[in-house]
Write a protein that holds these residues in place. Structure first.
Motif, PDB file in Angstrom:
ATOM      1  N   PRO A  73     -34.079  20.450 -64.268  1.00 23.90           N
ATOM      2  CA  PRO A  73     -32.837  20.731 -63.524  1.00 23.90           C
ATOM      3  C   PRO A  73     -33.124  21.206 -62.107  1.00 23.90           C
ATOM      4  O   PRO A  73     -32.855  22.348 -61.740  1.00 23.90           O
ATOM      5  N   HIS A  74     -33.667  20.318 -61.307  1.00 24.81           N
ATOM      6  CA  HIS A  74     -34.049  20.680 -59.944  1.00 24.81           C
ATOM      7  C   HIS A  74     -32.926  20.377 -58.959  1.00 24.81           C
ATOM      8  O   HIS A  74     -32.081  19.499 -59.193  1.00 24.81           O
ATOM      9  N   HIS A  75     -32.934  21.076 -57.865  1.00 20.46           N
ATOM     10  CA  HIS A  75     -31.950  20.824 -56.808  1.00 20.46           C
ATOM     11  C   HIS A  75     -32.019  19.386 -56.310  1.00 20.46           C
ATOM     12  O   HIS A  75     -30.991  18.801 -55.936  1.00 20.46           O
ATOM     13  N   ASP A  76     -33.231  18.818 -56.280  1.00 22.03           N
ATOM     14  CA  ASP A  76     -33.395  17.469 -55.731  1.00 22.03           C
ATOM     15  C   ASP A  76     -33.381  16.393 -56.821  1.00 22.03           C
ATOM     16  O   ASP A  76     -33.901  15.296 -56.625  1.00 22.03           O
ATOM     17  N   ALA A  77     -32.794  16.701 -57.990  1.00 25.75           N
ATOM     18  CA  ALA A  77     -32.737  15.719 -59.071  1.00 25.75           C
ATOM     19  C   ALA A  77     -31.910  14.507 -58.649  1.00 25.75           C
ATOM     20  O   ALA A  77     -31.040  14.587 -57.773  1.00 25.75           O
ATOM     21  N   ALA A  78     -32.176  13.388 -59.313  1.00 27.61           N
ATOM     22  CA  ALA A  78     -31.494  12.143 -58.957  1.00 27.61           C
ATOM     23  C   ALA A  78     -29.998  12.226 -59.228  1.00 27.61           C
ATOM     24  O   ALA A  78     -29.185  11.697 -58.461  1.00 27.61           O
ATOM     25  N   LEU A  79     -29.611  12.867 -60.320  1.00 27.29           N
ATOM     26  CA  LEU A  79     -28.195  12.961 -60.670  1.00 27.29           C
ATOM     27  C   LEU A  79     -27.530  14.098 -59.909  1.00 27.29           C
ATOM     28  O   LEU A  79     -28.106  15.182 -59.745  1.00 27.29           O
ATOM     29  N   THR A  80     -26.312  13.863 -59.471  1.00 25.58           N
ATOM     30  CA  THR A  80     -25.531  14.945 -58.893  1.00 25.58           C
ATOM     31  C   THR A  80     -25.085  15.880 -60.014  1.00 25.58           C
ATOM     32  O   THR A  80     -25.180  15.553 -61.206  1.00 25.58           O
TER      33      THR A  80
END
Length: 969
Positions: free
Chosen positions: A415-422
């Motif tokens: 669950p990263h800030h830069d994950a692909a999913l919004t």
């Protein structure tokens, strides 16, 4: 139509008696004998229209001469006998049949043939004769046959009919207990268990009335009480078995242990404690017994030494020993004794007895143990190095693995800030995973309660390790935790945490609400699993902020269980009531004269108490910058705000102080800590005076045991959120407690004889720090954590959650002077300090020895501040021009360092906490984070406390920046 529900030809055609007689003669001839009953009876039966009474006499003769002596047997004989009885009972009323005496033999014949359907039919036929003594033997026989042939439906119906007429003197009363027990073994629904539970009062009364030379069936009664979780009955049976030296008997010891352990969990009252004490006398070193006693003692706030005394000298040859030692190791770890915990884990590892949780914690602590710099990184001195545990591996997961795909896909993506999913796309994926889970669960027909409970616990452990910290931080910090505070996104963590919690709720719902909820598991364990699942569901609903749903689910389950859930669910229902603020309902459920009190935040508490605060400190927010170095070596600059802080004081004339941390007003109840402190654990904290807490972080009430109030007329100063005896942390004490005490002292609030009210259990270093800021013994009024005080004249200082400029500066100046430094003439800042955490077990930095070695080569002095006096720490850090190391409580010493000092915190990308950034911005220091990454294989452990590593070359580069040897990375 035949009067018996058996498969024989209907008696309509006259030839049937002749055919039957021929079969009887052929059977007799085959076995080399004559027909029973005599020639006169045979002649009568051979005539057309032989009377029914003649066939009855033939049946009686067959029973006396063939069946009863057991000279002949077999299905053919039993079939002939049943057919003969059927002819004799033509048009005979049921009462006459019973008085004829053949019914028991017919029932046994049906049983011998295995005709369970016919036996079930007889249950409804004989039920109306429960009060007729002529039916006693037939009913007794039928009960045994129904039990032996596993016909729970018919058996339950017959027992229902017999219950109003139950009397120990009746012949059929003998098999009732074994039949009721059989119901609990075969039961796959709650209704059947409720029926079984309803028999307990009568059966216990019968046991009490039994003749002294006829030992009452306490063993079977104990089994029954255990299976339907009737606490008073369990206690009575346990007492009877203990009185008979039950722990010394191999046939009763397992049952007695089960009774005692269940009682310790559901009813740890005086009666249960007495039973456990008696059991400990009979078997002093039994791990299960002593662990139950230790758990109760721990729950009531006993000292660690007393708990360890209970677990000293356990018999390590018994199966319960690893579980007891695992619990002790975990308790030691949370009490701060990491060395003691590690010693136990090594014992367990050497015997191959580590649980998954044990293995994770041992991994955690052993991963940061120091090794010589020239030793290979893979080397280990552990006897059996534990392997990392994957989140989706293990026995708990296996029954569900086929339906976990969407959840696994959801959680396996960080669950990263830069994950692909919004965030909105992640929300949609989470909802789809939950919908799939809800649809798939009912299709797992063979799923047991035990498997459901095990996986619910697994999911909870996963949530606690992966998401709980960040989920709490969303509310604990009064600002958004964006990328500046770590790569892990707290908002995504909260979303995923809630998704896991909803998976737990759905799993528990399906397990508890399916029509045959008990199928797939042993009857004696089913109800315990039911209650544990109910608790798992409630905990998840409280975490989700759905207390009304939790209360409704518990009420519904209570109606389903009836008397079986009355005592075991009582405390859980009371917790639900406390969570919602239904204090009178909680008091009624507990049926106690303990104090049921509300919990309120500071402002609401003041309003309820009718108090107006005076402002002592009102610091505006401070904005500043700090830097972060990612694992690819890029330096980023971020903006940070030190939040606004107010410190106020109110005068209270009836303030109650308990357990060193509880402040109670006569109107407002218990003062609740702020959001940051609530994220650190349940409140009120564990203490023997704390009877019960609600669920979740925002519970609205708690139950305290009755106090022995002692009124204090001495004017005092009281600090809200006095948690020093629970969070014995240098940062907590210095910044959140001692800093407030110094502000109080500096403003003259301890003049005129007013004393500072402080717990007697403060650590020695805390008391020493009080002397360092000029607090004398005469200015302190000490009290013990078991004292219950009413303060008639109290100045109450408001709580704070974060450091603020006025408090930091006030404490710094005072401690500088105490350390022999002049705040107006700072010393030369020349030293480079490396703060070592090599003596700490939490948040271990792998290869710290090598990083420290590199720092020392650059001129850093490696220091362990906890080994120094406070004055020595102040002088040391006041002369620092550069500070580096893994962050921890020792970073509190940034307060004494001068503006312009370079600070390098070596931590992890997952969580970049602002606590020490606040101090650097307050003091005007240059703060930089070097980010590492958690080790793989710790998915079930807190991402904050899991071991982590950093790039060694980057560490050397950033240490050079601290030393001033490099300005640009």
């Amino acid at each position: 139509m035949l009067p018996l529900d058996v498969d024989v030809p209907p008696l309509v055609q006259p030839p049937l008696p002749d055919a039957l007689l021929a079969r009887l003669k052929a059977f007799a001839a085959h076995h080399g004998g004559a027909l029973p009953g005599g020639e006169a009876l045979h002649a009568k039966l051979g005539k057309p229209g032989a009377p029914a009474a003649a066939w009855t006499r033939m049946a009686q003769a067959m029973h006396q001469e063939w069946i009863k002596p057991r000279s002949l047997s077999g299905d053919e004989l039993h079939g002939l006998f049943i057919a003969t009885v059927a002819l004799g009972w033509r048009d005979l009323p049921e009462a006459e049949r019973l008085r004829g005496g053949l019914y028991p033999a017919v029932i046994r014949a049906l049983g011998a043939q295995g005709d369970a359907d016919a036996l079930s039919g007889l249950a409804s036929r004989l039920a109306p004769f429960a009060a007729d003594p002529a039916a006693d033997v037939a009913l007794s026989t039928l009960l045994r046959q129904l039990r032996q042939h596993h016909r729970p439906g018919a058996l339950a119906a017959l027992l229902d009919a017999l219950q109003p007429a139950f009397n120990p003197e009746r012949a059929w009363s003998g098999p009732v207990l074994s039949c009721v027990l059989a119901l609990t073994r075969d039961a796959d629904d709650f209704a059947t268990l409720r029926r079984a539970a309803s028999w307990l009062p009568a059966l216990f009364d019968a046991a009490d009335q039994a003749a002294t030379d006829d030992s009452p069936p306490w063993r079977d009664l104990g089994k029954l009480a255990l299976r339907v979780l009737q606490v008073p009955a369990m206690q009575r049976a346990g007492q009877a078995l203990l009185n008979d030296q039950g722990l010394a008997h191999a046939d009763t010891q397992p049952l007695l242990l089960q009774l005692l352990l269940q009682l310790a969990g559901f009813a740890p009252d005086a009666t249960t404690r007495g039973l456990l004490s008696q059991a400990a006398t009979q078997h002093p070193g039994h791990p299960a017994i002593q662990l139950a006693r230790a758990r109760i003692a721990h729950r009531e706030g006993a000292a660690m030494a007393d708990i360890e005394a209970l677990l000293d000298g356990l018999d390590d040859g018994l199966a319960a020993w690893p579980h007891a030692m695992s619990w002790l190791a975990s308790t030691r770890f949370h009490d701060g004794d990491e060395a003691g915990a590690m010693a136990i884990y090594r014992q367990l590892a050497a015997r191959g007895a580590l649980s998954v949780a044990d293995r994770l914690r041992m991994n955690h602590m052993s991963s940061r143990e120091d090794k010589p710099a020239d030793e290979p990184a893979s080397a280990s001195s552990d006897p059996t190095p534990p392997e990392p545990v994957h989140a989706w591996a293990g026995e708990a997961v296996e029954p569900f693995i086929g339906v976990l795909g969407p959840l696994m896909a959801l959680l396996d993506s960080p669950p990263h800030h830069d994950a692909a999913l919004t965030l909105s796309e992640l929300q949609a994926q989470a909802e789809a995973a939950l919908a799939h889970w809800r649809d798939a669960l009912p299709q797992l027909n063979e799923l047991s309660l035990k498997a459901s409970l095990r996986f619910a616990r697994h999911l909870r452990q996963l949530e606690a390790g992966a998401f709980a910290h960040h989920t709490h931080w969303v509310t604990a910090f009064p600002f958004e935790l964006g990328p500046a505070y770590g790569r892990v996104d707290a908002q995504r963590c909260r979303l995923l945490s809630h998704t896991v919690q909803r998976h737990i709720v759905a799993l528990c719902d399906v397990a508890l609400q399916r029509p045959r909820a008990l199928r797939g598991g042993p009857g004696q364990a089913s109800l315990r699993h039911v209650l544990d699942l109910a608790e798992q569901r409630a905990e998840s609903q409280w975490a989700l902020g759905e207390p009304a749903d939790a209360a409704a689910a518990l009420e519904a389950l209570g109606e389903t269980l009836g008397s079986m859930g009355e005592v075991p669910l009582r405390e859980l229902k009371a917790r639900a009531a406390l969570t919602q603020g239904r204090l009178s309902d909680a008091a009624a459920l507990l049926g106690t004269d303990d104090e049921v009190l509300p919990l309120q935040d500071w402002d609401a508490w003041l309003a309820t108490e009718g108090l107006q605060p005076q402002t002592l400190i009102d610091d505006a927010a401070i904005d500043g910058d700090y830097e972060s170095v990612t694992m690819d070596g890029v330096v980023h600059r971020y903006r940070h705000r030190v939040v606004r802080t107010q410190m106020t004081v109110v005068h209270h004339t009836d303030l109650r102080v308990r357990d060193s941390h509880l402040l109670i007003g006569p109107l407002g109840g218990i003062l609740r800590p702020g959001a940051w402190h609530l994220s650190m654990g349940d409140y009120p904290y564990e203490h023997r005076h704390v009877r019960l807490r609600g669920g979740g972080l925002r519970s609205q009430g708690a139950v305290l045991r009755r106090a022995c109030w002692q009124r204090i007329e001495t004017p005092v100063v009281v600090l809200a959120n006095m948690d020093a005896t629970y969070h014995r942390n240098f940062y907590h004490w210095m910044l959140l407690l001692l800093a407030r005490i110094e502000a109080v002292r500096a403003r003259g609030l301890l003049l005129g004889g007013r004393q500072l009210l402080l717990p007697r259990e403060l650590s020695g270093w805390m008391r020493s720090s009080l002397a360092d800021i000029g607090i004398t013994d005469e200015q302190i009024l000490s009290y013990g954590d078991s004292d219950d005080l009413v303060c008639s004249d109290a100045l109450l200082v408001s709580p704070i959650d974060f450091a603020c400029p006025s408090l930091v500066e006030g404490l710094r100046q005072t401690l500088w002077r105490c350390a022999g430094l002049d705040p107006d003439v700072p010393p030369a800042a020349t030293r480079l300090l490396y703060i070592s955490r090599r003596g700490e077990g939490r948040r271990p930095l792998v290869d710290e020895a090598r990083i420290q070695q590199a720092a020392e080569a650059m001129g850093f002095d490696a220091v362990s501040p906890e080994t120094l006096t406070l004055g020595e720490q102040v002088r040391l850090f006041a002369t620092a021009r550069g500070i580096a190391g893994p962050p921890g409580a020792a970073y509190t010493n940034l307060c004494w360092a001068q503006p312009g000092t370079r600070v390098l915190s070596i931590f992890k990308e997952e969580a970049n906490l602002p606590t020490f950034i606040d101090l650097s911005l307050i003091r005007g220091q240059s703060h930089r984070w070097l980010l590492g990454r958690n080790l793989a294989g710790y998915a079930l452990m807190s991402i904050v406390n899991a071991p982590f590593s950093v790039d060694l070359s980057l560490a050397e580069r950033e240490l050079a920046w601290v030393a001033g040897e490099s300005e640009q990375p």
